[in-house]
Write an enzyme that holds these catalytic residues in place. Structure first.
Site, PDB file in Angstrom:
ATOM      1  CG  ASP A 128      35.479 -31.105  73.614  1.00  0.00           C
ATOM      2  OD1 ASP A 128      34.799 -31.979  74.188  1.00  0.00           O
ATOM      3  OD2 ASP A 128      35.490 -30.947  72.376  1.00  0.00           O
TER       4      ASP A 128
ATOM      5  CE1 TYR B 249      25.341 -26.752  75.016  1.00  0.00           C
ATOM      6  CE2 TYR B 249      24.600 -28.946  74.402  1.00  0.00           C
ATOM      7  CZ  TYR B 249      25.605 -28.014  74.521  1.00  0.00           C
ATOM      8  OH  TYR B 249      26.870 -28.355  74.129  1.00  0.00           O
TER       9      TYR B 249
ATOM     10  CE  LYS C 177      32.727 -13.006  80.243  1.00  0.00           C
ATOM     11  NZ  LYS C 177      34.194 -12.814  80.240  1.00  0.00           N
TER      12      LYS C 177
ATOM     13  CG  ASP D 195      37.167 -14.695  80.547  1.00  0.00           C
ATOM     14  OD1 ASP D 195      36.814 -15.026  81.704  1.00  0.00           O
ATOM     15  OD2 ASP D 195      37.290 -13.499  80.191  1.00  0.00           O
TER      16      ASP D 195
ATOM     17  CG  ASP E  50      29.949 -28.800  74.713  1.00  0.00           C
ATOM     18  OD1 ASP E  50      30.256 -30.009  74.649  1.00  0.00           O
ATOM     19  OD2 ASP E  50      29.853 -28.064  73.712  1.00  0.00           O
TER      20      ASP E  50
END
Ligand code: IPM
Ligand code: MG
Length: 351
Positions: free
Chosen positions: A246, A135, A186, A218, A242
């Site tokens: 959600d 970001y 990851k 994942d 983020d």
């Protein structure tokens, strides 16, 4: 106790109005002052984070924010777009710790798209790092290569101290809960998160009582819908957090239910729903104000150390749900469908 109130765009003003109503109903001498941010900031002062808004936020003890963004600003230069105002205020106030609790209220078990037995009893705390990662990493931008083709660049980066301080927040929270931290990375592909994993392991030695596990992002995305109750505290970087927050919000029935707290090192905080500005339903009095109202409860808990009134708000939300009040996003047959303002009124009445 002074609160900077930043309604923002889209449904922001209507949901924030409900949270303000609830805070006022507590009658505990909170002083509130409003200022524009996002598209509203651009309209008022040509800047998604006007100087006066930033000054107000810095001077206040806490910030209550609605949401930013509207498609009509998508064509503005990037630095003028609403989202930039949000990212800047997070960075300027050093709000590196974003807490997003995904909690299923029993009344909403049937509102989730997942089977009730998969989600009932769900109580996850997502700890998202908020001021670093891809970001904010440099270099970034869109440039034109020698062959005339365009290239977009963003940079994922974390240094050790940034990882450590968010890790510490997660471990401390886990100590007050079920003492389990799942760190999401990851590390099989990205060096940034390989370092993330190493630092989390090193830090975990200071918290021998907490069980630390690691999961690739994942797999975490998959496990969240397969068996979400395996999680207690999840800690992860800005971009993964983020996305996963959600996803987790839908386990609770609706993204309209997920509050958030963004804290600095001294528990000064900005409180906002985890969802966006939903310009498609703005001004129609159909948005769900509960995530914002629950964010106000988090403000009382984390910044004002007022657990009693935080619980009062949360209990009032539970009561309004138990009484059958539902906005459209969480409505199921047999319930009482109400608008945004009426939902706010129901919570105030339950207080
Ligand atoms: C969130 C939002 C923001 C983010 C956007 C609006 C910039 O999605 O708070 O999760 O990506 O952080
Ligand atoms: Mg988001």
């Amino acid at each position: 106790m002074k609160i900077a109130v930043l309604p923002g765009d889209g449904i922001g003003p209507e949901i924030v109005a409900q949270a303000v109503k609830v805070l006022n109903a507590l009658n505990i001498g909170l002083e509130m002052e409003e200022a524009p941010i996002g598209g509203a900031g651009y309209e008022a002062a040509g800047d998604p984070l006007p100087d006066a808004t930033l000054a107000l936020a810095k001077a206040a003890d806490a910030v209550l924010l609605g949401a930013v963004g509207d498609w009509k600003y998508d064509k503005l230069e990037r630095h003028l777009r609403p989202e930039r105002g949000l990212l800047r205020i997070r960075k300027e106030l050093n709000l590196f710790a974003n807490l997003r609790p995904a909690l299923l209220y029993p009344e909403l078990a049937s509102a989730s798209t997942l089977k009730p037995e998969v989600v009932s009893g769900l109580d996850i705390m997502i700890v998202r790092e908020l001021t670093g990662d891809i970001y904010f990493g440099q270099p970034r931008g869109i440039s034109t290569l020698e062959n005339g083709e365009r290239e977009g660049i963003n940079t994922m980066r974390y240094n050790e101290s940034e990882i450590k301080r968010i890790g510490r927040v997660a471990f401390e929270i886990a100590m007050k809960r079920n003492k389990k931290v799942c760190s999401v990375d990851k590390a099989n592909v990205l060096e940034t998160t390989e370092l993330w994993r190493q630092v989390m392991i090193e830090l975990s030695r200071e918290y021998p009582e907490v069980e630390l596990s690691h999961m690739y992002v994942d797999n975490a995305a998959m496990q969240l819908v397969r068996a979400p109750k395996q999680f207690d505290v999840m800690v992860t970087g800005n971009i993964f957090g983020d996305i996963l927050s959600d996803e987790a919000s839908m386990l609770t029935g609706s993204i309209g239910m997920l509050p958030s707290a963004s804290l600095d090192a001294n528990n000064k905080g900005m409180y906002e729903p985890s969802h966006g500005s939903a310009p498609d339903i703005a001004g129609k009095d159909i948005a769900n104000p509960l995530a914002t109202i629950l964010s106000a409860a988090m403000m009382l808990r984390y910044t004002f150390n007022d657990e009693a009134n935080a619980l009062r708000i949360e209990e009032a939300v539970k009561k309004a749900l138990a009484q059958g009040y539902r906005t459209a996003d969480i409505h199921t047959e047999g319930c009482n469908k109400v608008g945004c303002a009426a939902m706010g009124d129901a919570v105030v009445a339950a207080l």
